[in-house]
Design an enzyme around this catalytic site. Structure first.
Site, short mmCIF file in Angstrom:
data_model
loop_
_atom_site.label_atom_id
_atom_site.label_comp_id
_atom_site.label_asym_id
_atom_site.label_seq_id
_atom_site.Cartn_x
_atom_site.Cartn_y
_atom_site.Cartn_z
N LYS A 114 76.68 -50.37 -34.43
CA LYS A 114 76.82 -51.78 -34.84
C LYS A 114 76.97 -52.70 -33.64
O LYS A 114 76.63 -53.87 -33.71
CB LYS A 114 78.04 -51.95 -35.73
CG LYS A 114 78.09 -51.03 -36.90
CD LYS A 114 77.12 -51.43 -37.97
CE LYS A 114 77.17 -50.44 -39.10
NZ LYS A 114 76.41 -50.82 -40.25
C1 LIG Z 1 78.30 -44.43 -38.15
C2 LIG Z 1 77.37 -44.96 -39.18
N1 LIG Z 1 76.24 -44.28 -39.43
C3 LIG Z 1 75.37 -44.71 -40.34
C4 LIG Z 1 75.59 -45.85 -41.08
C5 LIG Z 1 74.56 -46.27 -42.08
O1 LIG Z 1 73.79 -47.35 -41.58
P1 LIG Z 1 73.12 -48.37 -42.57
O2 LIG Z 1 74.24 -48.96 -43.38
O3 LIG Z 1 72.49 -49.38 -41.69
O4 LIG Z 1 72.18 -47.62 -43.42
C6 LIG Z 1 76.76 -46.58 -40.87
C7 LIG Z 1 77.06 -47.84 -41.60
O5 LIG Z 1 76.35 -48.76 -41.57
C8 LIG Z 1 77.65 -46.15 -39.87
O6 LIG Z 1 78.74 -46.85 -39.57
N1 LIG Z 2 78.40 -48.66 -42.73
C1 LIG Z 2 78.76 -50.02 -42.59
C2 LIG Z 2 78.72 -50.73 -43.90
C3 LIG Z 2 78.22 -52.13 -43.75
O1 LIG Z 2 76.89 -52.10 -43.38
P1 LIG Z 2 76.12 -53.32 -42.75
O2 LIG Z 2 75.15 -52.69 -41.83
O3 LIG Z 2 75.50 -54.03 -43.87
O4 LIG Z 2 77.09 -54.21 -42.03
C4 LIG Z 2 80.12 -50.09 -41.89
O5 LIG Z 2 80.42 -49.15 -41.17
O6 LIG Z 2 80.86 -51.01 -42.05
#
Ligand SMILES: Cc1ncc(COP(=O)(O)O)c(C=O)c1O
Ligand SMILES: N[C@@H](CCOP(=O)(O)O)C(=O)O
Length: 472
Positions: A114
């Site tokens: 993120k």
């Molecule tokens: C460590 C981790 N892996 C994978 C994901 C999944 O990613 P996305 O929500 O973009 O599918 C998340 C949350 O977004 C996460 O925090």
């Molecule tokens: N897995 C995410 C959940 C939120 O997902 P987002 O990509 O829409 O912000 C988290 O770890 O918070």
């Protein structure tokens, strides 16, 4: 030429980049997408080979920004954002087997992928607000990582307050503490008595409550915000270029929850990057794997797993893919979303399902497989996976991918964010890097609220500086 953004539900104003970014969710409840997909030619992509991450980022992002931000300003923001990463390559690739690579996306300040988008988004939003002389109130939902990355990126910024909703007791201790130990007055970590899906629904409800949204000048940092997805498309380019693109294809296997990360891969492909397969890897919360198998998107209960950030059922960004899959007909998206709201499910038309299957594969990994994978990869390759990455690694092990094509597994978090689960699977307890070494002893600040949007709105209203300043 400037790209315009339209809502997947077709009933919100068409906006430029900065307005779409500040809007977060479109006013009709849909998600903003570019009206057309900018592309990079094969030669333009080839010219990026061997260039630093920040240069690749500029080439990928600039066509979507158009004239909303002067080129030198955008360049400076990108360089500053990735200057905070602990690895010179920003998102390095590590080879763990024949034609198998792990793309480490966790070298930013909060040890999760993120950070890649959030470090840039904070700078972009600050810039856009400063240009307008405005402030905003961020409301976000997290299953563990978005919250920490947002708080770190937006802490101390005078134009923005940040309110993050997390499911109480369902994120790891490291994740919780990354949100609760930040002393800045513009940061509010809130635990609700519910799931991530509840938190995300509350955030969307606040955006759809237009009087509240306008009064607070709400902004979003979840992947409902187009700029988040855009910034994530960059590392697909960086990884593929390092492996020989555009002269050969690369497959990606992506640990998936809210569908933002794998959708960013789809964006890269639409831009012209020669990606082979995009593989959606889920834990036992497998709505996306079931959808690709059966054509029916059907919400069931959430099960807690060792990959808590993927304990998600309602995958927001699937709506963006659906929009393309139904030929960009917003009435079809509206009908699907209405059905989802009323009955918790919708069925894809055969053409839409075929369009999705043409680009994506999907599979799930259960808890036992995830644990076994962490142990096996440590033993065989000397590489310690986190639990989310392990979901994708396990799926990659069984996916029907061309062995001659490099497979990149996205590593979305550092194993030290989930030390108990990683230790149970591998016998190794991963240590936090030095800048977080005292995290577990820092004082915490956490507001607990009921699983109720009215209570959350009341708390945000009471604490948002936008309103306090207006009243003063
Ligand atoms: C460590 C981790 N892996 C994978 C994901 C999944 O990613 P996305 O929500 O973009 O599918 C998340 C949350 O977004 C996460 O925090
Ligand atoms: N897995 C995410 C959940 C939120 O997902 P987002 O990509 O829409 O912000 C988290 O770890 O918070």
């Amino acid at each position: 030429m400037a790209v315009a953004y339209v809502s997947t539900r077709g009933d919100a104003p068409r906006l430029g980049f900065a307005d779409a970014m500040l809007a977060g969710l479109a006013r009709d409840g849909g998600l903003y997408v570019p009206e057309t997909w900018p592309t990079l030619s094969r030669d333009e992509i080839a010219a990026l080979a061997g260039r630093p991450y920040a240069e690749i980022a500029e080439a990928v992002i600039a066509p979507f920004v158009g004239d909303a931000i002067p080129a030198p300003t955008l360049r400076a923001m990108i360089q500053e954002a990735y200057g905070s990463f602990r690895h010179p390559a920003t998102t390095p690739l590590v080879q763990t087997g024949p034609n198998r690579f792990v793309l480490e996306l966790f070298h930013g300040p909060t040890l999760a992928f993120k950070d890649v988008a959030m470090q840039l988004l904070a700078r972009l939003m600050d810039y856009a607000l400063a240009e307008r002389g405005q402030r905003a109130t961020i409301v976000g939902a997290t299953s563990g990582d978005t919250g920490g990355a947002a708080i770190e990126a937006f802490r101390g910024r005078s134009r923005l307050d940040v309110f993050i909703l997390m499911p109480d007791g369902k994120v790891s201790e490291v994740q919780r503490r990354q949100m609760t130990t930040v002393p800045d007055v513009n940061v509010h970590a809130i635990a609700i008595d519910g799931s991530f899906d509840d938190a995300q629904a509350h955030v969307k409800a606040m955006f759809n409550h237009h009087a509240f949204r306008d009064r607070l000048a709400l902004a979003g940092v979840n992947s409902i915000n187009w700029a988040r997805v855009l910034a994530q498309a960059v590392y697909y380019f960086a990884a593929a270029l390092a492996l020989g693109a555009p002269h050969r294809k690369v497959d990606f296997v992506v640990p998936t929850g809210n569908f933002g990360d794998v959708f960013a891969g789809y964006v890269a492909k639409r831009m012209g990057l020669p990606i082979g397969r995009l593989v959606i890897a889920t834990n036992v919360n497998d709505i996306l794997a079931r959808t690709l198998e059966t054509g029916r998107y059907e919400v069931t209960g959430v099960t807690a797993t060792t990959s808590p950030s993927m304990d998600i059922q309602v995958s927001s960004n699937f709506e963006r893919l659906l929009f393309d899959a139904v030929g960009r007909d917003p009435s079809k998206v509206r009908a699907a979303m209405a059905s989802l709201g009323q009955s918790g499910a919708f069925t894809l038309e055969p053409d839409a399902l075929a369009a999705i299957r043409a680009e994506f594969d999907a599979a799930r990994a259960d808890e036992a497989t995830v644990g076994r994978t962490i142990g096996a990869v440590l033993k065989d390759a000397g590489y310690l996976l986190d639990t989310h990455t392990a979901v994708a690694y396990a799926v990659a092990d069984h996916a029907a991918l061309d062995p001659a094509t490099p497979t990149v597994v996205l590593s979305t978090a550092h194993p030290a964010k989930f030390p108990d689960a990683v230790q149970a699977a591998s016998g190794v307890r991963p240590a936090l890097p030095p800048h977080l070494a005292d995290l577990l002893t820092r004082p915490e600040r956490l507001k607990r609220l009921p699983n109720d949007v009215a209570a959350i709105e009341a708390y945000v209203s009471d604490h948002a500086r936008v309103l306090r300043d207006a009243a003063a």
